[in-house]
Design an enzyme around this catalytic site. Structure first.
Site, PDB file in Angstrom:
ATOM      1  N   GLY A 103       0.798  -1.105   0.024  1.00  0.00           N
ATOM      2  CA  GLY A 103      -0.119   0.014   0.014  1.00  0.00           C
ATOM      3  C   GLY A 103       0.970   1.190  -0.004  1.00  0.00           C
ATOM      4  CG  ASN A 148       0.962   1.549   4.737  1.00  0.00           C
ATOM      5  OD1 ASN A 148       0.625   2.351   5.619  1.00  0.00           O
ATOM      6  ND2 ASN A 148       0.357   2.086   3.543  1.00  0.00           N
ATOM      7  CB  SER A 197      -6.118   2.418  13.171  1.00  0.00           C
ATOM      8  OG  SER A 197      -6.981   3.176  13.700  1.00  0.00           O
ATOM      9  CE1 TYR A 204      -8.245   0.736   8.601  1.00  0.00           C
ATOM     10  CE2 TYR A 204      -8.755   1.881  10.795  1.00  0.00           C
ATOM     11  CZ  TYR A 204      -7.743   1.534   9.775  1.00  0.00           C
ATOM     12  OH  TYR A 204      -6.717   2.342   9.852  1.00  0.00           O
ATOM     13  CB  ALA A 230      -9.186  -5.716  10.212  1.00  0.00           C
ATOM     14  CE  LYS A 231      -5.459  -1.175   9.491  1.00  0.00           C
ATOM     15  NZ  LYS A 231      -4.087  -1.403   8.848  1.00  0.00           N
ATOM     16  CB  ILE A 258      -2.760  10.401   9.298  1.00  0.00           C
ATOM     17  CG1 ILE A 258      -2.237   9.713  10.322  1.00  0.00           C
ATOM     18  CG2 ILE A 258      -1.582  11.253   8.561  1.00  0.00           C
ATOM     19  CD1 ILE A 258      -1.530  10.568  11.396  1.00  0.00           C
TER      20      ILE A 258
END
Length: 252
Positions: free
Chosen positions: A14, A87, A139, A151, A154-155, A184
């Site tokens: 990524g 990433n 994250s 998300y 998964a993180k 970010i």
């Protein structure tokens, strides 16, 4: 500070835009030999035009066969890999009740299984030299609620995997760590889109949620990643470091 990364071979998934691109630039500035992997050919070529000397590889990182092929291609091109940065990532769906189960599978394939797979692929080569570093970009929402549930889940799995693998392979000279970014801001990211759609709401979000009073930058993530990959961070093993301007509510 000289991080002694000159001529180290770095593979970044990524890596064509956003945080991944900034990480590629950070390693390139340290004199490393950098390869980035992404799905979008145009984005890869643009990154290559902007970062002198990097190599690009195209692959759909949700596809197991393509992951194996692109890793083989990169290994054949460089002859070795010293540092892997997992990433690639992205979110989908909405609430748990409203999100189809298939989207949970998709989110894990992109965010988590790609990390596990690339790590397994690189391990034999790092073990052979008894040295190397794997860095997983997760994250702050892998530790607490916020954002999309697919998300976050998964993180969270990625953070757990980071510690588990680190303890397993440190005896082989391989260090595994992670970075957990907060919000970010970069030109191709969701926060930029939200600012354009509703600047007042985003200004209030920053005031309410980020003690530092601003969004973070991709370069600030890259600075931590390059340090973690270096010998200056030799005693950091299995950590996932929040880089968030104080945004995270978690205190452990």
């Amino acid at each position: 500070m000289n991080l002694n990364l000159k001529d180290k071979v770095v593979l970044i998934t990524g890596g064509s835009k956003g945080i991944g691109k900034a990480i590629a630039m950070g390693f390139q500035e340290e004199g490393a030999r950098v390869a980035i992997v992404a799905r979008d050919r145009k984005a890869l070529e643009l990154a290559q035009s902007e970062i002198d000397g990097i190599s690009i590889f195209q692959a759909d990182l949700t596809n197991e066969n393509e992951r194996e092929k692109v890793f083989k291609d990169a290994l054949e091109y460089f002859g070795t890999i010293d540092i892997l940065v997992n990433n690639v990532g992205g979110s989908n769906g909405s609430t748990t009740a409203e999100t189809d189960l298939r989207l949970f599978h998709d989110a894990f394939e992109l965010n988590y299984f790609s990390t596990v797979h690339f790590s397994k692929l690189v391990l034999p080569h790092l073990k052979a030299k008894q040295a190397g570093s794997i860095i997983n970009i997760s994250s702050i929402f892998g530790r607490e609620s916020g954002g999309k549930v697919t998300y976050n889940s998964a993180k969270a799995a990625m953070i757990s995997f980071t510690k588990s693998l680190a303890d397993e392979v440190i005896k082989d000279g391989i260090r595994v760590n992670g970075v957990a970014p907060g919000s970010i801001l970069h030109p191709t990211g969701n926060w930029q889109k939200r600012i354009e759609q509703n600047p007042e709401k985003m200004e209030q979000f920053v005031q309410d949620e980020i003690p530092a009073g601003r969004f973070g930058t991709a370069e600030e993530i890259a600075n931590v990643v390059t340090f973690l990959a270096s010998e200056k961070a030799n005693w950091i093993v299995g950590a996932t470091i929040n880089v968030d301007g104080g945004q995270s509510k978690s205190n452990f």
